[in-house]
Design a protein around this motif. Structure first.
Motif, short mmCIF file in Angstrom:
data_model
loop_
_atom_site.label_atom_id
_atom_site.label_comp_id
_atom_site.label_asym_id
_atom_site.label_seq_id
_atom_site.Cartn_x
_atom_site.Cartn_y
_atom_site.Cartn_z
N UNK A 15 1.97 -6.59 -10.38
CA UNK A 15 2.50 -5.35 -10.23
C UNK A 15 1.71 -4.37 -9.65
N UNK A 16 0.39 -4.55 -9.07
CA UNK A 16 -0.30 -3.88 -8.18
C UNK A 16 -1.25 -4.67 -7.44
N UNK A 17 -1.66 -4.27 -6.35
CA UNK A 17 -2.92 -4.75 -5.57
C UNK A 17 -3.82 -3.69 -5.43
N UNK A 18 -5.21 -3.89 -5.78
CA UNK A 18 -6.13 -2.92 -5.70
C UNK A 18 -6.98 -3.55 -4.60
N UNK A 19 -7.60 -2.50 -3.49
CA UNK A 19 -8.41 -2.74 -2.36
C UNK A 19 -9.41 -1.68 -2.61
N UNK A 20 -10.58 -2.11 -2.38
CA UNK A 20 -11.64 -1.15 -2.17
C UNK A 20 -11.87 -0.54 -0.99
N UNK B 145 -15.73 -9.23 -7.39
CA UNK B 145 -14.20 -9.04 -6.88
C UNK B 145 -14.27 -9.20 -5.46
N UNK B 146 -15.14 -9.03 -4.74
CA UNK B 146 -14.93 -9.05 -3.04
C UNK B 146 -13.95 -8.07 -2.70
N UNK B 147 -14.00 -6.94 -3.33
CA UNK B 147 -13.18 -5.92 -2.88
C UNK B 147 -11.71 -5.82 -3.14
N UNK C 164 2.61 -2.76 -4.78
CA UNK C 164 2.19 -1.49 -4.41
C UNK C 164 0.64 -2.02 -4.01
N UNK C 165 0.10 -1.41 -2.95
CA UNK C 165 -1.12 -1.65 -2.54
C UNK C 165 -2.00 -0.18 -2.78
N UNK C 166 -2.96 -0.18 -4.00
CA UNK C 166 -3.70 1.14 -3.95
C UNK C 166 -5.21 1.01 -3.52
N UNK C 167 -5.61 1.82 -2.67
CA UNK C 167 -6.97 1.80 -2.20
C UNK C 167 -7.86 2.56 -3.15
N UNK C 168 -8.85 2.02 -3.97
CA UNK C 168 -9.60 2.80 -4.60
C UNK C 168 -10.98 2.70 -4.27
N UNK C 169 -11.83 3.42 -4.87
CA UNK C 169 -13.43 3.24 -4.57
C UNK C 169 -14.09 1.94 -5.02
#
Length: 377
Positions: free
Chosen positions: A152-157, A197-199, A179-184
């Protein structure tokens, strides 16, 4: 007394020892975890006034406070649920409609894409069984996307080091409409509970289990009914590997116990190489009772056991309706399950290896069943 300061053996240091205390270590441990949420923003506090669904425990606390206040003739010290915005929505941040920080990411005004209740960074929670799971690590995430695992979502640091794997992860997720969500990185640390998590992290929805009764009925409609049962297999990688073998050799379903056994997690999804999307998987409350139900429906129940009384290559029942039961990684079949099986089957081995891994044993048995059936048909 005059002259004491010059006497021999006088004390040169204070009699009191070193002061005891944390020395600010507790304060230092909170560095980078963000501000502490006030009581009216904490879903677990009786003063919670947020807009998210009120947890049952919090509702109980507030009701208890109302009763106590009524007995003492005072105003209850509780919050007003629904009166304060506590989400990451675009409408505002820090609980103030139209505010900055939460939804806009602070300075740049760039939406973070986050949703749901805000929790203090670093605070661990106990997720329910129905909440999505986060698969982390560059190789696991890439393999999951290649295997078409539902996501449902991809999180990248933010500021992640771009390499070939990250480029393929982002490109594959975009092609699939994820969806690609860029978070801290601090937020990703909080979401993963401190796991390396390797980011990158991939959010996998809760698995939709099949009804056991429906799975059995559907299997009986096939020309060669075949089911696989797992008895206490706790490693999700073994579960995923068994599901992959079940799909490869024509099994119509896999069923596992609800308790003390692995369920379909992101790791099992990845190990199954997407087979979990094609093979029905059911959870049963009582495995022994479910095996008896299979016997009543016309299945032959066969348990894999290193000390089995029948050789796998002499399994004549392989051509009929069959349930193959695989034991746990350590102790094998439990006593009750072993007694429920119509017969136990051993896999002949030449070397002195004591036993095979659960998923390997299942693959060998299912391959032999498929071979015998192909010969008969």
């Amino acid at each position: 007394m005059a002259g004491n300061s010059q006497r021999r053996g006088r004390r040169l240091t204070s009699k009191a020892g070193a002061p005891k205390g944390t020395g600010g270590k507790n304060k230092d441990s909170l560095a980078g975890r963000g501000r502490t949420l006030p009581a009216d923003e904490r879903p677990w506090h009786k003063g919670y006034s947020g807009t998210e669904k009120l947890p049952q425990r919090t509702a109980w606390k507030q009701d208890k406070e109302r009763r106590a206040a009524a007995e003492e003739g005072r105003a209850p010290k509780i919050g007003q649920p629904g009166s304060k915005d506590t989400t990451w929505g675009r409408g505002g941040g820090r609980g103030v409609p139209g505010g900055r920080g939460a939804a806009t990411g602070g300075r740049g005004g760039k939406p973070t894409g986050r949703s749901g209740p805000r929790v203090t960074p670093g605070r661990k929670s106990n997720p329910s069984k129905d909440t999505p799971e986060l698969l982390v690590g560059r190789n696991p995430v890439l393999e999951a996307l290649r295997a078409n695992v539902p996501a449902t979502a991809l999180y990248t640091a933010q500021g992640i080091d771009m390499d070939d794997r990250i480029n393929e992860i982002i490109r594959t997720a975009a092609d699939r409409g994820i969806a690609n969500l860029e978070i801290s990185r601090a937020e990703l640390d909080r979401m993963t509970g401190g796991v390396l998590h390797q980011g990158v992290g991939l959010q996998v929805p809760p698995f939709a289990y099949q009804s056991f009764e429906d799975m059995v009925a559907a299997a009986l409609e096939q020309q060669a009914p075949l089911l696989v049962a797992l008895d206490g297999v706790t490693d999700p990688r073994n579960l995923g590997a068994v599901i992959r073998s079940a799909a490869a050799f024509g099994a119509q379903g896999v069923f596992v116990p609800e308790r003390r056994a692995a369920g379909i997690t992101a790791t099992a999804w990845r190990t199954s190489a997407g087979a979990a999307a094609r093979v029905p998987v059911a959870q049963v409350t009582n495995l022994t009772r479910s095996l008896k139900a299979c016997r009543d429906a016309g299945f032959m129940v066969v348990g894999l056991d290193a000390d089995g009384d029948t050789d796998l290559y002499n399994l004549e029942a392989a051509v009929g309706p069959l349930v193959v039961v695989v034991g746990s990684e350590g102790r094998g079949l439990s006593r009750l399950v072993g007694e429920t099986c119509d017969l136990t089957v051993s896999i002949p081995m030449i070397s002195e290896v004591e036993s095979l891994n659960a998923s390997v044993a299942a693959a060998v048995a299912l391959a032999e069943v498929a071979r015998r059936r192909s010969v008969e048909l």
